[in-house]
Enzyme design. Structure first.
Site: not given
Length: 579
Positions: A317, A464, A466
Site C-alpha cells: 500500500e 499482506d 489477508n
C-alpha cells in the site's frame, strides 16, 4: 665548479617549480572567490545551458552547441543593456547615461577564446567569463542539485530527510549544514543558529516553533557545485510522545553483521484509503483526523523504518508519490535503494528496499497475477481448473493483485543470490478462494524465476496476505498442499466454488515471525494477516523483533493512531543465511 653549477641549476629549478606552484595556487584561490557561471553541456545534446547571477538577477541561457561563441557573448551584452534601460525607464535619462555595450569576453588558460569557436568547445571547466568588470569562474558540468526540497511537515524527534536529486555528483559526497530560525525577542541577532550537519537532521524540542534552513553543497569527490539554500515552509511542531515502535527500536539499534540479515514487512496504509469517508467515519472513527493526514503519518513511517536498521524492507500500500517524494529520499539517506511496482488501475503498489552495501539488484520479475494466470504456460493446469467456474474466473481476472520479485546478489559473497518476493493479496473477507488461486500462481512463478535465473537461491516471501492462520493460503504455504475439501474453496458461496487439490511449487515454508495474535488491529477486526515466509533449510530465525504490547496498540483504541501510522503492524526479524 661543476658540482656548484648543478646545485645552482637544481636550486633554480626548485625556485621555478615553487613559483609555478604558488601561481597555480593563487589562480585556484582567485577562481574559487569568483562567482560561478555554471555550464551544462553533454555530448549528443543539441543545446547547452549557461547560468550565472548579475546585479542580483539570475541569468539562464540555452544555446546551440554548434553556435559560434561570439553570438552568445553578444547576447549577454545586449541583455544587460536591456535590463539597464528597464531600470531607467521611470526617471529622466541624462546625456551621459547613453547605453554602452559592456565588454563580454571568455578567457581560458590565460588567453581570450576566439569568437569563432563553437560553444561546445569554448566553455571549458576553469575558463573565466568577464562581463564588464565582473568575472565568473566557468564550471562545466559541475555537480548540481536538480531537485532539492524539504518536507512540509516537521516534528521534533523525527528525522527530516530532504528530497535530493543530483547531476554530475554523488549524494554521499555532498556537504550539509542545518540551521534553525532564531526565536524573536532573544539576545541573539535576528537570523539563524547552526544546529547540525549531515544529510538527515532530527530537530529537538528546543526547535519547536522555529523554521529550519538547510545549506547543501553538491559535490563529486573534491569537485563542488553551486550551493543551495532551502528554508522550510512551516515550523517544527511537537511530536506525539511515545510511539508504538519506540520500544521495538531497542532491539534494532545497530545493523546486523553478515551472514545475518534483517527483514521488515509492512503495510503502511495508502493515503488513498486513509482519506476516504469510510475510513474516517467507519473504519477508524477513533483516530484523530490530523493523524490520518499523509504528512503526519509519513513522519512516523520514516522514523519507524529507519529505526529498524533493516537490510531488506518490503512495503505494501505504497502511494507512488510517497515512494518518490518521501520514502526513497529518506531510506536512501540511510543506505537503502528501492524499486516500486504499481498496481494496475490503482494509485498504490508495492515497494522493496535493500541495503546497497550488502546487496546488488540483479533483476526483477514482477507480474500481475491475473495476467500471468492466463498468459504464462506454466499456469495452464491451474487455469484449466479455474475455468470450470466462469464466475470465479471472471472475479480472479478482474483483480489487480501484483507480485513483486527481486533477485539480489550478496556483495559479501559474490555469486550468492536471494529471491525477495512481495505481495498484497485480495482483501475481501469472503475471498479465500481467490487468494488461494493467487497464491498458487505466485508460488509457481517464484519457483520458475529461481530455477531459471538464480538456481539454489533461497526465497524470502513477504506481504499482506489477508489470510489468517487457519486459511487455505497458510496451509498451502506451510504444508505445501491444500485439499479440495478446504472451506476456502467455497468461501464466496456455491456459485463461485471451485474445489481442487492445490500443490505448492515449494516444500513447506516457515513463517519467520510465527503467528502473532494480530498484525492488523482496527475497531471492527483484529487478526494475523501479515507474514515473512522463508525456506527453513536455507535460513534460520535469529531474532524476532517483539511486536508492540496490547496496551501500546490499544492506548488510542485501535490503529492507526497519533502514535502509529498504519492499521497494520510491521513484522521484523533477523535471519541467518546458511553458507
Amino acid at each position: 665548479m661543476f658540482h656548484h653549477l648543478c646545485a645552482g641549476l637544481t636550486l633554480s629549478r626548485r625556485c621555478l617549480l615553487s613559483s609555478s606552484t604558488r601561481s597555480l595556487t593563487r589562480a585556484c584561490r582567485v577562481l574559487s572567490r569568483m562567482e560561478p557561471a555554471v555550464v551544462r553541456c553533454l555530448p549528443g545534446e543539441p543545446k547547452l545551458t549557461i547560468s550565472f547571477s548579475l546585479d542580483g538577477s539570475h541569468k539562464h541561457m540555452q544555446r546551440d552547441q554548434d553556435e559560434p561563441l561570439g553570438k552568445v557573448l553578444a547576447r549577454i551584452s545586449n541583455g544587460i543593456v536591456k535590463s539597464q534601460r528597464k531600470g531607467k525607464k521611470n526617471r529622466v535619462q541624462q546625456p551621459s547615461e547613453a547605453a554602452e555595450l559592456p565588454a563580454v569576453k571568455l578567457y581560458f588558460d590565460g588567453g581570450e577564446v576566439p569568437d569563432t569557436m563553437l560553444n561546445s568547445e569554448a566553455w571549458q571547466d576553469g575558463a573565466v567569463l568577464q562581463v564588464g568588470h565582473v568575472k565568473y569562474s566557468v564550471r562545466r558540468n559541475a555537480p548540481t542539485f536538480i531537485t532539492a526540497e524539504l518536507p512540509v511537515s516537521l516534528l521534533a524527534g523525527f528525522p527530516v530527510c530532504p528530497k535530493l536529486e543530483i547531476e554530475f555528483g554523488n549524494l554521499q559526497d555532498c556537504e550539509f549544514m542545518w540551521y534553525k530560525e532564531n526565536e524573536p525577542n532573544t539576545s541573539q541577532d535576528v537570523g539563524w543558529t547552526h544546529v547540525g550537519c549531515g544529510r538527515v537532521h532530527v530537530p529537538s524540542n528546543q526547535d519547536i516553533g522555529c523554521k529550519l534552513k538547510l545549506c547543501c553543497t553538491p559535490k563529486d569527490g573534491s569537485r563542488s557545485g553551486v550551493s543551495k539554500e532551502l528554508v522550510s515552509v512551516g515550523t517544527v511542531e511537537a511530536g506525539p510522545g511515545v510511539c508504538t515502535f519506540d520500544n521495538r527500536h531497542m532491539y534494532t539499534v545497530k545493523e546486523v553483521d553478515w551472514p545475518v540479515l534483517r527483514v521488515v514487512s509492512y503495510n503502511i496504509l495508502a493515503d488513498v484509503y486513509a482519506q476516504t469517508e469510510l475510513s474516517k467515519t467507519v473504519l477508524y472513527p477513533y483516530c484523530a483526523p490530523y493523524a490520518l493526514q499523509l504528512d503526519y503519518r509519513q513522519n512516523l513511517i520514516k522514523k519507524e523504518l529507519t529505526g529498524y536498521n533493516a537490510d531488506i524492507i518490503c512495503l505494501q500500500e505504497v502511494d507512488k508519490g510517497v515512494f518518490v517524494d518521501s520514502l526513497t529520499p529518506a531510506l536512501d539517506a540511510f543506505g537503502l535503494d528501492g524499486v516500486f511496482k504499481m498496481k494496475e488501475k490503482q494509485h498504490e503498489g508495492l515497494a522493496t528496499f535493500y541495503r546497497r552495501s550488502k546487496f546488488r539488484l540483479l533483476s526483477h520479475h514482477d507480474i500481475l497475477l491475473s495476467e500471468a494466470l492466463t498468459s504464462d504456460p506454466i499456469h495452464s493446469q491451474l487455469l484449466e481448473r479455474v475455468s470450470a467456474n466462469s464466475a470465479l474466473k471472471d472475479k480472479i481476472l478482474r483483480r489487480s493483485t501484483s507480485l513483486q520479485v527481486s533477485v539480489l546478489e550478496d556483495l559479501n559473497k559474490p555469486g550468492r543470490k536471494v529471491c525477495v518476493a512481495n505481495t498484497h493479496l485480495y482483501f475481501h473477507p469472503k475471498g479465500g478462494n481467490v487468494r488461494l488461486v493467487q497464491m498458487g500462481v505466485a508460488l509457481q512463478h517464484l519457483s520458475h524465476v529461481i530455477r531459471e535465473v538464480a538456481p539454489g537461491a533461497p526465497l524470502i516471501f513477504c506481504g499482506d496476505f489477508n489470510s489468517i492462520p487457519n486459511s487455505g493460503v497458510l496451509q498451502l504455504v506451510c504444508e505445501a498442499v491444500v485439499p479440495q475439501q478446504h472451506a476456502d474453496w467455497s468461501s464466496s458461496g456455491p456459485e463461485e466454488s471451485c474445489s481442487m487439490e492445490l500443490l505448492s511449487a515449494f516444500p513447506p515454508l516457515l513463517s519467520a515471525c510465527g503467528q502473532p495474535a494480530y498484525t492488523n488491529y482496527v475497531g471492527g477486526f483484529h487478526g494475523c494477516l501479515d507474514y515473512i515466509f522463508i525456506q527453513p533449510e536455507s535460513m534460520q530465525v535469529e531474532q524476532v523483533i517483539p511486536l508492540p504490547s496490547h496496551q501500546e496498540v490499544t492506548t488510542y483504541e485501535g490503529l492507526p493512531s497519533v502514535a502509529h501510522p498504519s492499521d497494520h503492524i510491521a513484522l521484523a526479524c533477523d535471519l541467518r543465511w546458511s553458507p
